[in-house]
Structures are given as structure tokens and as C-alpha cells.
Design a protein around this motif. Structure first.
Motif, mmCIF file in Angstrom:
data_model
loop_
_atom_site.group_PDB
_atom_site.id
_atom_site.type_symbol
_atom_site.label_atom_id
_atom_site.label_comp_id
_atom_site.label_asym_id
_atom_site.label_seq_id
_atom_site.Cartn_x
_atom_site.Cartn_y
_atom_site.Cartn_z
ATOM 1 N N GLU A 5 -18.094 -2.160 32.585
ATOM 2 C CA GLU A 5 -18.269 -3.056 31.406
ATOM 3 C C GLU A 5 -18.690 -4.581 31.820
ATOM 4 O OE1 GLU A 5 -14.265 -3.589 29.784
ATOM 5 O OE2 GLU A 5 -14.064 -1.532 29.584
ATOM 6 N N ARG A 8 -16.922 -7.570 31.176
ATOM 7 C CA ARG A 8 -15.687 -7.688 32.055
ATOM 8 C C ARG A 8 -15.658 -8.211 33.562
ATOM 9 N NH1 ARG A 8 -10.561 -8.822 33.623
ATOM 10 N NH2 ARG A 8 -9.709 -7.242 35.017
ATOM 11 N N CYS A 12 -14.919 -11.528 35.719
ATOM 12 C CA CYS A 12 -14.370 -11.500 36.902
ATOM 13 C C CYS A 12 -15.055 -12.275 37.937
ATOM 14 C CB CYS A 12 -14.082 -10.079 37.433
ATOM 15 S SG CYS A 12 -13.093 -9.030 36.611
ATOM 16 N N GLY A 220 -13.395 -5.499 38.535
ATOM 17 C CA GLY A 220 -13.735 -5.023 37.246
ATOM 18 C C GLY A 220 -13.245 -3.531 37.069
ATOM 19 N N SER A 223 -10.817 -1.861 34.601
ATOM 20 C CA SER A 223 -11.139 -1.427 33.235
ATOM 21 C C SER A 223 -10.982 -0.176 32.975
ATOM 22 C CB SER A 223 -12.603 -1.833 32.994
ATOM 23 O OG SER A 223 -12.958 -3.273 33.049
#
Length: 247
Positions: A5, A8, A12, A220, A223
Motif C-alpha cells: 500500500e 501507507r 510511515c 508498512g 497492512s
């Protein structure tokens, strides 16, 4: 199947910038190694492209080499905005990692630095890297390999089995060295040379590992969680890690 993602990942990285200097040791170490590898080649380069997931560690090393033009490419706008590069020979470029907005045969050296693991369409990406290189151009690509965070990954597996009766996808699939070599050859790269570099870090507990991962903007992988990880889960995870991987 899994999918990185991008939003995302960018989120981060932006958060990580706030305390970057406390957690950037891996990027500092590998920036020095990349520079040493290039020096060993004893070649002059006209146009160099750096595609990186670090802040200024790599470009600070590479800008000391001989070149005509140096391009620093990043999808992390906050990183680019905070880096001060005064040389007229250095250009900052903001764009998604998944796209390379350059003409064919634009660079005689491309450095893809610790970001390949976050690319979704990896084979297509290597094709694009090959296309922007000159006929005799060089690609240097380093990435987090299959044994990265192996103790942490195994701790998640054991904890999942214990609490949920099965394991869940907590991390994206790692690319092995053999797989990566094959992908390079399929993309048309010649004289492929691969090297495995072990960088050992010893932690007393899981939370310290996770703190460094977040501090590098590489968290990440959260996720990929399919089961909620609450305080009780992390306590068990830490217990498993200490039992199996701390002397």
C-alpha cells in the motif's frame, strides 16, 4: 497475493522523519558500502540516478564522486523538501517509485537503494530500470533479502500458532537472491553479479525491533495483519522472541 500500500508506506516514512537520526543506522552503513563499490569500479559517470528510500545518507556519499549530473529521485516529498543540496549538478525529483519519468538511455549509473522490496510490479520495474540505462550502463540495486528480520518473522509465526491455531501474512513475501538474479537476467541485464551482505543487530526485546522498524519508516508491513494485534498479543510475541532468540 499481496500488495504494497503506497499511501501507507508514504505515511510511515513521513512520520519516521521526525526522529530519523535515531534509527537510520542501516541506511548510513549501506550508503558507505554503495560508495565503496562504485569507487572499486574505477569509472567516471556522466548521469547518475539515485532511487532511494533513505533521507540523505546515500546522496551525501555519492555526491562526493565524479559525475556530470546527479539526480535524486524519491516518492517521499517531506524528505526532498528538507534536504539541502546546493550543487547545480544535483537535481531533486519527486514521483512515485512505481514510475520512472525519464527518457530511454538517460543514465549510465542507476542506484536503486533499499526500495525494491516495496515495489509491487517488480519485473516490470526492472524492465523500466533497464530502459533508462545507456547501452553499457550499470545498475546497483540493494534490498532487504529473505533473511531480513527472520527472528521477528518466526516469532510472529509461533505466536500466531499459539494464539490463533494458524499463521497469518504479517510481512510481504521476500525475494531470494536466486530469484532476484533470474529477474535481472529476464529483464535483459548482462554480467549479473550478486552479493549477500549480513548486517547483524542484537535486540533484547521485540518492542525495540518494532521501534527501529517504525523509525526507518518500514512499518508498512502492518497492512498485512489479518488478526488484531492487541497488548496481549505483543506480550506473548515478546515472550516467544526472548525464549527463542535471546541468549
Amino acid at each position: 497475493m499481496y500488495f504494497i500500500e503506497k499511501n501507507r508506506l508514504i505515511e510511515c516514512k513521513n512520520k519516521a522523519l521526525q526522529s530519523w537520526s535515531k534509527h537510520n543506522f542501516i541506511f548510513e552503513q549501506f550508503a558507505v558500502l554503495v560508495k565503496q563499490k562504485i569507487i572499486e569500479l574505477n569509472k567516471n559517470f556522466n548521469n547518475i540516478l539515485i532511487i532511494s528510500s533513505d533521507y540523505d545518507e546515500t546522496i551525501s556519499q555519492i555526491k562526493e564522486l565524479r559525475y556530470k549530473n546527479l539526480f535524486y529521485f524519491s516518492q517521499y516529498k517531506s524528505f526532498l523538501e528538507n534536504i539541502s543540496l546546493k550543487s547545480q549538478k544535483i537535481t531533486k525529483i519527486f514521483s512515485s517509485l512505481d514510475t520512472l519519468p525519464f527518457k530511454k538511455e538517460s543514465f549510465d549509473l542507476v542506484i536503486c537503494n533499499l526500495c525494491f522490496h516495496n515495489i509491487n510490479k517488480k519485473n516490470q520495474y526492472l524492465d523500466n530500470l533497464k530502459s533508462v540505462l545507456t547501452k553499457n550502463g550499470l545498475l546497483i540495486c540493494n534490498y532487504f533479502g529473505e533473511n531480513s528480520l527472520i527472528e521477528l518473522k518466526n516469532s510472529f509465526l509461533i505466536t500466531d500458532q499459539k494464539l490463533f491455531g494458524g499463521s497469518f501474512l504479517r510481512f510481504p513475501k521476500s525475494i531470494t537472491l536466486i530469484e532476484f538474479s533470474q529477474m535481472l537476467m529476464q529483464a535483459g541485464f548482462k554480467e549479473v553479479v550478486t552479493e549477500k551482505i549480513n548486517y547483524e543487530i542484537f535486540y533484547e526485546d521485540v518492542l525495540s525491533i518494532l521501534k527501529d522498524i517504525r523509525g526507518m519508516g518500514e512499518s508498512g508491513f502492518h497492512s498485512f495483519k489479518n488478526k488484531k494485534m492487541n497488548i496481549g498479543y505483543y506480550k506473548e510475541l515478546n515472550k516467544v522472541y526472548k525464549k527463542n532468540f535471546v541468549d
